[in-house]
Design a protein around this motif. Sequence first.
Motif, PDB file in Angstrom:
ATOM      1  N   SER A  34       0.845  -1.199   0.000  1.00 49.15           N
ATOM      2  CA  SER A  34       0.000   0.000   0.000  1.00 49.15           C
ATOM      3  C   SER A  34       0.877   1.245   0.000  1.00 49.15           C
ATOM      4  O   SER A  34       1.969   1.266   0.584  1.00 49.15           O
ATOM      5  CB  SER A  34      -0.936   0.011   1.213  1.00 49.15           C
ATOM      6  OG  SER A  34      -0.207  -0.037   2.425  1.00 49.15           O
ATOM      7  N   LEU A  73      -4.343  10.377  -1.265  1.00 47.92           N
ATOM      8  CA  LEU A  73      -4.598   9.257  -2.156  1.00 47.92           C
ATOM      9  C   LEU A  73      -3.961   8.000  -1.585  1.00 47.92           C
ATOM     10  O   LEU A  73      -2.761   7.968  -1.306  1.00 47.92           O
ATOM     11  CB  LEU A  73      -4.029   9.546  -3.550  1.00 47.92           C
ATOM     12  CG  LEU A  73      -4.143   8.397  -4.567  1.00 47.92           C
ATOM     13  CD1 LEU A  73      -5.611   8.101  -4.874  1.00 47.92           C
ATOM     14  CD2 LEU A  73      -3.378   8.736  -5.848  1.00 47.92           C
ATOM     15  N   THR A 103      -3.485   3.888  -2.346  1.00 51.58           N
ATOM     16  CA  THR A 103      -3.608   2.786  -3.298  1.00 51.58           C
ATOM     17  C   THR A 103      -3.009   1.530  -2.669  1.00 51.58           C
ATOM     18  O   THR A 103      -2.054   1.612  -1.886  1.00 51.58           O
ATOM     19  CB  THR A 103      -2.879   3.092  -4.614  1.00 51.58           C
ATOM     20  OG1 THR A 103      -1.489   3.322  -4.348  1.00 51.58           O
ATOM     21  CG2 THR A 103      -3.472   4.309  -5.285  1.00 51.58           C
ATOM     22  N   ASN A 108      -7.012  -1.648  -4.954  1.00 47.50           N
ATOM     23  CA  ASN A 108      -7.910  -0.671  -4.342  1.00 47.50           C
ATOM     24  C   ASN A 108      -7.292   0.713  -4.438  1.00 47.50           C
ATOM     25  O   ASN A 108      -6.073   0.865  -4.309  1.00 47.50           O
ATOM     26  CB  ASN A 108      -8.170  -1.000  -2.867  1.00 47.50           C
ATOM     27  CG  ASN A 108      -8.597  -2.428  -2.627  1.00 47.50           C
ATOM     28  OD1 ASN A 108      -7.764  -3.269  -2.329  1.00 47.50           O
ATOM     29  ND2 ASN A 108      -9.876  -2.702  -2.748  1.00 47.50           N
ATOM     30  N   SER A 109      -8.124   1.706  -4.656  1.00 51.27           N
ATOM     31  CA  SER A 109      -7.669   3.092  -4.627  1.00 51.27           C
ATOM     32  C   SER A 109      -8.757   3.943  -3.994  1.00 51.27           C
ATOM     33  O   SER A 109      -9.952   3.716  -4.221  1.00 51.27           O
ATOM     34  CB  SER A 109      -7.340   3.596  -6.038  1.00 51.27           C
ATOM     35  OG  SER A 109      -8.481   3.531  -6.873  1.00 51.27           O
ATOM     36  N   GLU A 110      -8.324   4.906  -3.182  1.00 50.32           N
ATOM     37  CA  GLU A 110      -9.284   5.755  -2.471  1.00 50.32           C
ATOM     38  C   GLU A 110      -8.691   7.146  -2.301  1.00 50.32           C
ATOM     39  O   GLU A 110      -7.535   7.308  -1.908  1.00 50.32           O
ATOM     40  CB  GLU A 110      -9.619   5.142  -1.103  1.00 50.32           C
ATOM     41  CG  GLU A 110     -10.618   5.967  -0.299  1.00 50.32           C
ATOM     42  CD  GLU A 110     -11.077   5.247   0.955  1.00 50.32           C
ATOM     43  OE1 GLU A 110     -11.719   4.179   0.820  1.00 50.32           O
ATOM     44  OE2 GLU A 110     -10.780   5.721   2.063  1.00 50.32           O
TER      45      GLU A 110
END
Length: 379
Positions: free
Chosen positions: A242, A252, A254, A297-299
Amino acid sequence: MVLARLMGWELRRASMLEKAVFFYLFVCLTAKIDVNVDFTHKLCASLMFPTLRSSGSPLSLIIGSLCIKHPNLFGGSEKLDLSWDKGLYDSNILVAYRRPRPEWLAQQSFVIQHSLSPEIGIHGIPVENFSRSGSAGVNLSRFAVGLELNEPPSSKWSSTTSIKFEHVRPVNDDGRSINRDYEGFPLTCSGNSNDSMVVLKQESRYAKANDHSFLQFNLQIEQGIPVISKWLIFNRFKFAASKGIKLGPAFLLTSLTGGSIVGDMAPYQAFAIGGLGSVRGYGEGAVGSGRSCLVANSELTLPLNKMLEAAIFLDCGTDLGSGHLVPGNPSLRQGKPGYGIGLGYGLRFKSQCGHLQVDYAINAFQQRTLYFGLSNLAS
């Protein structure tokens, strides 16, 4: 001895049962007891799993955790930790005993653990366009005993090595042993009511952080050792990486997670894809279950004020076409697609009392799912 006199006991004349009771009271009264409730997993489980079981006893409705820690068990700084976690349908009991060792040597822990959990991720039945996973009446009872070695951490690296004997037994919702699912396919590698194995596990962790970013990497490698010819022989690895970076006021995050297994394999060892912490918008394991997996996953979060953040996210995952390599092929029989994508938005509320997370996700079948989570609750 003082405690015994105060209670009117004479240990030299006491029976074995009375001595055992005295020892238990002594441990409890001299230990540090911490009681807390973990809402995060339990609340999501109650929302995502349909209530297909009768409550039976009022105790079945209790959720929470109990932790007892004794810092000096025998007067030589020996540490004893006992923890019990109970959810709606799952439970975990862990006993760990540690002897004092110099800081430059690996810290040893003798561990005994028993857990019971529903196999929703592998044998759960996807419903409502894969947004939920219903129980198929398969649960896993696991017993493990072994030794853990925690290596002294360096500035960025840390590692743990363990060797454990594990006994895995599938059971139904009534607690009776079963060896086949509702369609008659084996639930164990041996085909019997249980599997046994000796597992050597190595876990390495790397972490680096500054004011503007952080990087984390975790690698787990498990090797089944053939002490007896009937025991499982396999190699299983899993990694998680991560990266977080500040983009002005926004942040951000990821991550990439993957793994694979070769050799002997039981269905419960497959990688389940889908659900909270994997691909949001799907039920637990509703994307697929395979010998291999890859999840990204990305947020992006943006602060709205000191305690509230808005988030948008994108999740995707695949079994890399390995679903048919799992014994019994549960993924194909349940109609799982093998790959999936979920996107959505949410809110993050942080306070001194705890963190509240709300996510609204849409999967590839246009099914919408709402997730709630509570964590870091103040005790």
